[in-house]
Motif scaffolding. Structure first.
Motif, PDB file in Angstrom:
ATOM      1  N   SER A 160       0.852  -1.270  -0.013  1.00  0.00           N
ATOM      2  CA  SER A 160       0.086  -0.017   0.047  1.00  0.00           C
ATOM      3  C   SER A 160       0.846   1.237  -0.034  1.00  0.00           C
ATOM      4  N   ALA A 161       2.193   1.094   0.193  1.00  0.00           N
ATOM      5  CA  ALA A 161       2.965   2.205   0.225  1.00  0.00           C
ATOM      6  C   ALA A 161       3.258   2.803  -0.942  1.00  0.00           C
ATOM      7  N   HIS A 162       2.707   2.113  -2.214  1.00  0.00           N
ATOM      8  CA  HIS A 162       2.939   2.669  -3.598  1.00  0.00           C
ATOM      9  C   HIS A 162       2.060   3.725  -3.530  1.00  0.00           C
ATOM     10  N   LEU A 163       1.156   4.029  -2.588  1.00  0.00           N
ATOM     11  CA  LEU A 163       0.006   5.029  -2.665  1.00  0.00           C
ATOM     12  C   LEU A 163       1.060   6.529  -2.343  1.00  0.00           C
ATOM     13  N   ARG A 164       2.098   6.178  -1.914  1.00  0.00           N
ATOM     14  CA  ARG A 164       3.022   7.496  -1.293  1.00  0.00           C
ATOM     15  C   ARG A 164       3.702   7.981  -2.442  1.00  0.00           C
ATOM     16  N   SER A 165       4.017   7.420  -3.731  1.00  0.00           N
ATOM     17  CA  SER A 165       4.599   7.927  -4.812  1.00  0.00           C
ATOM     18  C   SER A 165       4.628   7.001  -5.991  1.00  0.00           C
ATOM     19  N   PRO A 166       4.248   7.871  -7.273  1.00  0.00           N
ATOM     20  CA  PRO A 166       4.634   7.566  -8.548  1.00  0.00           C
ATOM     21  C   PRO A 166       5.915   7.197  -8.593  1.00  0.00           C
ATOM     22  N   VAL A 167       6.284   6.383 -10.049  1.00  0.00           N
ATOM     23  CA  VAL A 167       7.543   6.293 -10.359  1.00  0.00           C
ATOM     24  C   VAL A 167       8.027   7.916 -11.022  1.00  0.00           C
ATOM     25  N   VAL A 168       9.037   8.448 -10.355  1.00  0.00           N
ATOM     26  CA  VAL A 168       9.424   9.747 -10.885  1.00  0.00           C
ATOM     27  C   VAL A 168      10.427   9.482 -11.879  1.00  0.00           C
ATOM     28  N   PHE A 169      10.197   9.386 -13.073  1.00  0.00           N
ATOM     29  CA  PHE A 169      10.902   9.068 -14.177  1.00  0.00           C
ATOM     30  C   PHE A 169      12.265  10.072 -14.277  1.00  0.00           C
ATOM     31  N   ASP A 170      11.903  11.557 -13.945  1.00  0.00           N
ATOM     32  CA  ASP A 170      12.905  12.348 -14.235  1.00  0.00           C
ATOM     33  C   ASP A 170      14.270  12.259 -13.034  1.00  0.00           C
ATOM     34  N   ASP A 171      13.908  11.465 -12.068  1.00  0.00           N
ATOM     35  CA  ASP A 171      14.819  11.371 -10.958  1.00  0.00           C
ATOM     36  C   ASP A 171      14.494  10.150 -10.137  1.00  0.00           C
ATOM     37  N   LEU A 172      14.701   8.981 -10.823  1.00  0.00           N
ATOM     38  CA  LEU A 172      14.547   7.821 -10.356  1.00  0.00           C
ATOM     39  C   LEU A 172      15.413   7.484  -9.047  1.00  0.00           C
ATOM     40  N   HIS A 173      16.407   7.999  -9.073  1.00  0.00           N
ATOM     41  CA  HIS A 173      17.640   7.366  -8.027  1.00  0.00           C
ATOM     42  C   HIS A 173      17.955   8.720  -7.059  1.00  0.00           C
ATOM     43  N   PHE A 174      16.977   9.721  -6.922  1.00  0.00           N
ATOM     44  CA  PHE A 174      17.063  10.803  -5.926  1.00  0.00           C
ATOM     45  C   PHE A 174      18.636  11.571  -6.026  1.00  0.00           C
ATOM     46  N   ARG A 175      19.052  11.610  -7.270  1.00  0.00           N
ATOM     47  CA  ARG A 175      20.147  12.622  -7.330  1.00  0.00           C
ATOM     48  C   ARG A 175      19.945  14.130  -7.452  1.00  0.00           C
ATOM     49  N   GLU A 176      18.748  14.536  -7.636  1.00  0.00           N
ATOM     50  CA  GLU A 176      18.151  15.892  -7.836  1.00  0.00           C
ATOM     51  C   GLU A 176      17.306  16.163  -6.657  1.00  0.00           C
ATOM     52  N   ARG A 177      16.355  15.257  -6.519  1.00  0.00           N
ATOM     53  CA  ARG A 177      15.601  15.876  -5.200  1.00  0.00           C
ATOM     54  C   ARG A 177      16.137  15.284  -3.940  1.00  0.00           C
ATOM     55  N   PRO A 178      15.697  15.799  -2.801  1.00  0.00           N
ATOM     56  CA  PRO A 178      16.265  15.231  -1.467  1.00  0.00           C
ATOM     57  C   PRO A 178      15.601  13.985  -1.152  1.00  0.00           C
ATOM     58  N   TYR A 179      16.586  12.972  -0.657  1.00  0.00           N
ATOM     59  CA  TYR A 179      15.947  11.876  -0.498  1.00  0.00           C
ATOM     60  C   TYR A 179      15.326  11.628   0.803  1.00  0.00           C
ATOM     61  N   GLU A 180      14.023  10.877   0.570  1.00  0.00           N
ATOM     62  CA  GLU A 180      12.985  10.830   1.447  1.00  0.00           C
ATOM     63  C   GLU A 180      12.724   9.147   1.521  1.00  0.00           C
ATOM     64  N   PRO A 181      13.002   8.341   2.533  1.00  0.00           N
ATOM     65  CA  PRO A 181      13.266   6.893   2.556  1.00  0.00           C
ATOM     66  C   PRO A 181      11.458   6.478   2.318  1.00  0.00           C
ATOM     67  N   TRP A 182      10.566   7.009   2.586  1.00  0.00           N
ATOM     68  CA  TRP A 182       9.216   6.421   2.622  1.00  0.00           C
ATOM     69  C   TRP A 182       8.840   6.774   0.871  1.00  0.00           C
ATOM     70  N   GLU A 183       9.169   8.063   0.351  1.00  0.00           N
ATOM     71  CA  GLU A 183       8.988   8.081  -1.044  1.00  0.00           C
ATOM     72  C   GLU A 183       9.786   7.309  -1.964  1.00  0.00           C
ATOM     73  N   ALA A 184      11.024   6.971  -1.458  1.00  0.00           N
ATOM     74  CA  ALA A 184      11.712   5.756  -2.427  1.00  0.00           C
ATOM     75  C   ALA A 184      11.127   4.772  -2.160  1.00  0.00           C
ATOM     76  N   TYR A 185      10.553   4.286  -0.936  1.00  0.00           N
ATOM     77  CA  TYR A 185      10.107   2.973  -1.049  1.00  0.00           C
ATOM     78  C   TYR A 185       8.659   2.722  -1.769  1.00  0.00           C
ATOM     79  N   GLY A 186       7.976   3.943  -1.794  1.00  0.00           N
ATOM     80  CA  GLY A 186       6.645   3.918  -2.291  1.00  0.00           C
ATOM     81  C   GLY A 186       6.923   3.978  -4.123  1.00  0.00           C
ATOM     82  N   GLN A 187       7.952   4.690  -4.426  1.00  0.00           N
ATOM     83  CA  GLN A 187       8.181   4.570  -5.789  1.00  0.00           C
ATOM     84  C   GLN A 187       8.528   3.028  -6.246  1.00  0.00           C
ATOM     85  N   SER A 188       9.160   2.430  -5.432  1.00  0.00           N
ATOM     86  CA  SER A 188       9.756   1.077  -5.704  1.00  0.00           C
ATOM     87  C   SER A 188       8.559   0.262  -5.810  1.00  0.00           C
TER      88      SER A 188
END
Length: 316
Positions: A162-190
């Motif tokens: 259900s954590a997928h509800l936290r984030s779509p896949v952010v194609f412009d920055d899959l690996h948090f190279r530009e945006r600040p890393y947030e653990p739950w957003e990263a999990y939700g994207q995955s």
């Protein structure tokens, strides 16, 4: 366009993996369960082995895998399980596993995962959760495609959340190279990626007799929460309760049930590209609930894009 009929079953959130596989004979069917030495992976493997399947535990810790295999053998009347090393964050390990596989594969359960980790990168520079939860399983499925195609009614189960509800896949920055890393957003994207893989995997592979579905197993207390302190988990649970979306915990046996259902039930023959929870196909998500599936997780265009991006990444 005709709307597909929603899949429901006689089972509920309270049923166990043993319940949903009761009466189904899996003799001669070969199954791989990633992360099969811990959490719901153990109970997924136990139920499938008890029904006669030839189960391989694909695990990072081979010693833990052998201990789990021995326990399952002892509790299922002698079912023999194989154990093989697999580190999903290491594509060389994934390739070694797939290269060693011979013969047909009837069921692949992409169960292993990491959750809400501190910011960590693989040697390739990939964010760890996306690398492990999605890219590793994507490469594994690609490498096992021919084995799956040799089987009759091959099924792939993609364990999402259900954590997928936290984030779509952010194609412009899959690996948090530009945006600040947030653990739950990263999990939700995955976890969104896990659902999109089911959508596009079925579209591409149904002609080969392979279907892919995604599953939300439910809230289960396992080692998956090891990166969260007690204070962090307490705060998360309090926030959910305050929002009217309190988490109701399942046992590991209950948490494994929907994975086993998707892997075995005759009701799912030929069905793919869908997201299930509590042993039924999920309804569309309605805020503020923590149930249902987000529209972006089933978007065929996003699924096709993710497949192409992922294929390019794992080919390097």
């Amino acid at each position: 366009m005709t709307t597909p009929t929603r899949i429901t079953t006689p089972f509920t959130r309270d049923n166990t993996a043993a319940d949903v596989v009761e009466g189904i004979d899996l003799t001669g069917r070969r199954v791989v369960v990633t992360g099969g030495a811990s959490g719901i992976g153990v109970e997924t493997a136990r139920a499938l082995a008890a029904a006669g399947a030839e189960v391989t535990l694909a695990v990072r810790d081979v010693d833990a895998g052998h201990r789990t295999a021995a326990d399952i053998t002892a509790t299922t009347g002698g079912a023999a399980l194989a154990v093989a090393r697999l580190d999903l964050s290491d594509l060389d390990s994934v390739a070694a596993f797939t290269d060693a596989w011979t013969g047909p594969l009837h069921v692949l359960i992409n169960n292993a995962g990491v959750m809400a980790t501190p910011e960590t990168r693989t040697p390739r520079g990939w964010e760890l959760q996306f690398a492990t939860n999605h890219l590793g399983h994507f490469a594994l499925a690609l490498g096992l495609h021919d084995a799956l195609a040799q089987a009759d009614d091959a099924r792939v189960v993609s364990v999402s959340s259900s954590a997928h509800l936290r984030s779509p896949v952010v194609f412009d920055d899959l690996h948090f190279r530009e945006r600040p890393y947030e653990p739950w957003e990263a999990y939700g994207q995955s976890k969104t990626a896990n659902v999109l893989f089911a959508v596009e995997g079925t579209r591409r592979w149904a002609k080969d007799g392979i279907t892919v579905n995604a599953v939300m197993p439910g809230g289960i207390r396992t080692g998956l929460q090891r990166h969260q302190s007690k204070e962090q988990m307490d705060a998360l649970l309090a926030a959910a309760s305050a929002n009217g979306t309190a988490i109701t915990w399942k046992t590991t046996e209950q948490g494994a049930s929907t994975s086993v259902l998707l892997a075995t039930s005759p009701l799912l023959k030929g069905i793919g590209g869908r997201y299930f929870e509590d042993n039924a196909e999920a309804l569309p998500h309605t805020p503020p609930t923590r149930t249902g599936v987000a529209a972006y997780a089933l978007d065929p265009d996003a699924a096709a894009t993710l497949w192409e991006v992922s294929a390019d990444l794992v080919a390097r």
